[in-house]
Design a protein around this motif. Structure first.
Motif, short mmCIF file in Angstrom:
data_model
loop_
_atom_site.label_atom_id
_atom_site.label_comp_id
_atom_site.label_asym_id
_atom_site.label_seq_id
_atom_site.Cartn_x
_atom_site.Cartn_y
_atom_site.Cartn_z
N THR A 83 51.36 27.40 14.41
CA THR A 83 50.71 26.81 13.24
C THR A 83 49.23 26.55 13.53
O THR A 83 48.36 26.84 12.69
CB THR A 83 51.40 25.49 12.84
OG1 THR A 83 52.75 25.77 12.46
CG2 THR A 83 50.67 24.83 11.69
N PHE A 86 47.46 30.01 13.54
CA PHE A 86 47.27 30.60 12.22
C PHE A 86 46.26 29.83 11.38
O PHE A 86 45.34 30.42 10.79
CB PHE A 86 48.61 30.67 11.48
CG PHE A 86 49.49 31.82 11.89
CD1 PHE A 86 49.09 33.13 11.67
CD2 PHE A 86 50.70 31.59 12.50
CE1 PHE A 86 49.90 34.20 12.06
CE2 PHE A 86 51.52 32.65 12.90
CZ PHE A 86 51.11 33.96 12.67
N PHE A 87 46.39 28.51 11.33
CA PHE A 87 45.52 27.73 10.45
C PHE A 87 44.09 27.67 10.97
O PHE A 87 43.14 27.67 10.17
CB PHE A 87 46.09 26.33 10.26
CG PHE A 87 47.14 26.25 9.19
CD1 PHE A 87 46.80 26.14 7.86
CD2 PHE A 87 48.48 26.32 9.52
CE1 PHE A 87 47.76 26.09 6.86
CE2 PHE A 87 49.46 26.27 8.53
CZ PHE A 87 49.10 26.16 7.21
N SER A 88 43.91 27.59 12.28
CA SER A 88 42.55 27.58 12.81
C SER A 88 41.87 28.92 12.58
O SER A 88 40.67 28.98 12.25
CB SER A 88 42.56 27.24 14.31
OG SER A 88 43.34 28.16 15.04
N LEU A 90 42.64 31.00 10.09
CA LEU A 90 42.40 31.07 8.64
C LEU A 90 41.16 30.29 8.25
O LEU A 90 40.28 30.81 7.53
CB LEU A 90 43.63 30.54 7.90
CG LEU A 90 43.53 30.50 6.36
CD1 LEU A 90 43.38 31.90 5.80
CD2 LEU A 90 44.75 29.82 5.76
N LEU A 91 41.06 29.06 8.72
CA LEU A 91 39.92 28.21 8.38
C LEU A 91 38.62 28.77 8.94
O LEU A 91 37.61 28.90 8.22
CB LEU A 91 40.16 26.80 8.91
CG LEU A 91 39.06 25.76 8.65
CD1 LEU A 91 38.83 25.59 7.16
CD2 LEU A 91 39.43 24.42 9.28
N GLN A 142 45.34 17.96 14.29
CA GLN A 142 44.42 18.30 13.20
C GLN A 142 43.01 18.59 13.74
O GLN A 142 42.36 19.55 13.31
CB GLN A 142 44.35 17.16 12.17
CG GLN A 142 45.62 16.94 11.37
CD GLN A 142 46.72 16.25 12.13
OE1 GLN A 142 46.47 15.63 13.18
NE2 GLN A 142 47.95 16.34 11.63
N ILE A 145 42.88 22.00 15.45
CA ILE A 145 42.73 23.08 14.46
C ILE A 145 41.28 23.21 14.02
O ILE A 145 40.71 24.31 13.95
CB ILE A 145 43.65 22.83 13.25
CG1 ILE A 145 45.12 22.95 13.65
CG2 ILE A 145 43.32 23.81 12.11
CD1 ILE A 145 46.10 22.59 12.54
N ALA A 149 38.80 26.29 14.93
CA ALA A 149 38.27 27.01 13.77
C ALA A 149 36.75 27.12 13.83
O ALA A 149 36.18 28.18 13.55
CB ALA A 149 38.69 26.31 12.48
#
Length: 280
Positions: A83, A86-88, A90-91, A142, A145, A149
């Motif tokens: 997670t 992927f999220f880092s 994406l951002l 958080q 991430i 990012a």
């Protein structure tokens, strides 16, 4: 669309290692989503009566210094680590793409200012920049991430800027300007779709870097905090027991290696499949 996807899969299938990497990623994602619901042990509750046990029929990967089942912790940690990856990505990717395409399209002073800022960020190694940011923001998932990012932004920005510079002076872009199309329409409808290939490749490769960075931060105590079963944190738990209970560090290390290897070989295969210069 279906035809282009079939052509892409056909080109990707020529690289067997990339195909294996892609299937492995799918399997890992399924395990990360479904696995936590199928495990029988609690990933964070200690059981001091079973501490430092080796792999067995009851505990497949053994137990740690708190008696927690390592297999269960890895299954739960896999979802946390992926997670973050992927999220880092994406951002950081979305921000970097927007920054890079604006810089390349408008040029001039805008380009000069943005690229100097990106050069400053690139002057720091990614993990060092992430470590500095987490130290400022605080150690939690958080902030990891966000930090990972931010370290991704300059790489995406420079790739997109270069592709935009090569695309914005093509004849069809000049034709759209002559027809009175707005800058936003030209950027998002005509330039961005035509430079998507290097973005997709970089994203697949950067997920591996993000996973390594997140695991490294947790290993150093700057990421997910105990008793979180994040893979880097599990690996950190085992460093004091390398000789007496090496299985604590062995299995999470192997899983991190599999994730990074899978995304790297998939990224290489996607680069070969999407880059027309690589196709004969």
């Amino acid at each position: 669309m279906k035809r282009s996807m079939k052509e892409f899969y056909y080109k990707l299938s020529k690289n067997k290692s990339a195909l294996v990497g892609g299937y492995l990623i799918i399997i890992l994602i399924i395990i990360a989503i479904v696995g936590p619901f199928l495990t029988t042990f609690d990933p964070v509750e200690p059981d001091y009566g079973a501490k430092l046990e080796g792999p067995s029929a009851e505990h497949w990967f053994g137990t740690d210094n708190h008696g927690r089942d390592i297999f269960t912790r890895i299954i739960h940690g896999l979802s946390i680590t992926m997670t973050i990856g992927f999220f880092s990505t994406l951002l950081g990717g979305v921000t970097g793409v927007l920054v890079g395409i604006v810089s390349g399209y408008y040029g001039g002073k805008v380009d000069a200012v943005i690229m100097r800022l990106m050069d400053i960020l690139l002057a720091f190694p990614g993990i060092l920049l992430a470590l500095a940011l987490v130290s400022i923001l605080g150690a939690n998932t958080q902030n990891v991430i966000l930090a990972v990012a931010i370290s991704a932004i300059p790489t995406f920005a420079r790739i997109v800027r270069g592709s935009t510079l090569a695309t914005k002076n093509l004849e069809y872009i000049d034709a759209m300007k002559a027809l009175g199309a707005s800058d936003a329409r030209i950027i998002f409808k005509h330039i961005l779709p035509n430079i998507s290939s290097p973005i997709i490749v970089q994203a697949s490769l950067y997920i591996a870097t993000a996973v390594l960075s997140a695991s490294g931060l947790s290993f150093l105590g700057m990421g997910a905090q105990p008793p979180s079963p994040e893979l880097g944190a599990i690996l950190s738990d085992g460093r004091d027991y390398m000789w007496d209970a090496g299985h604590i560090a062995l299995f999470p290390g192997l899983v991190i290696m599999l994730i990074v290897l899978a995304f790297n070989v998939l990224g290489d295969g996607m680069r070969d499949a999407l880059d027309p210069k690589m196709n004969k």
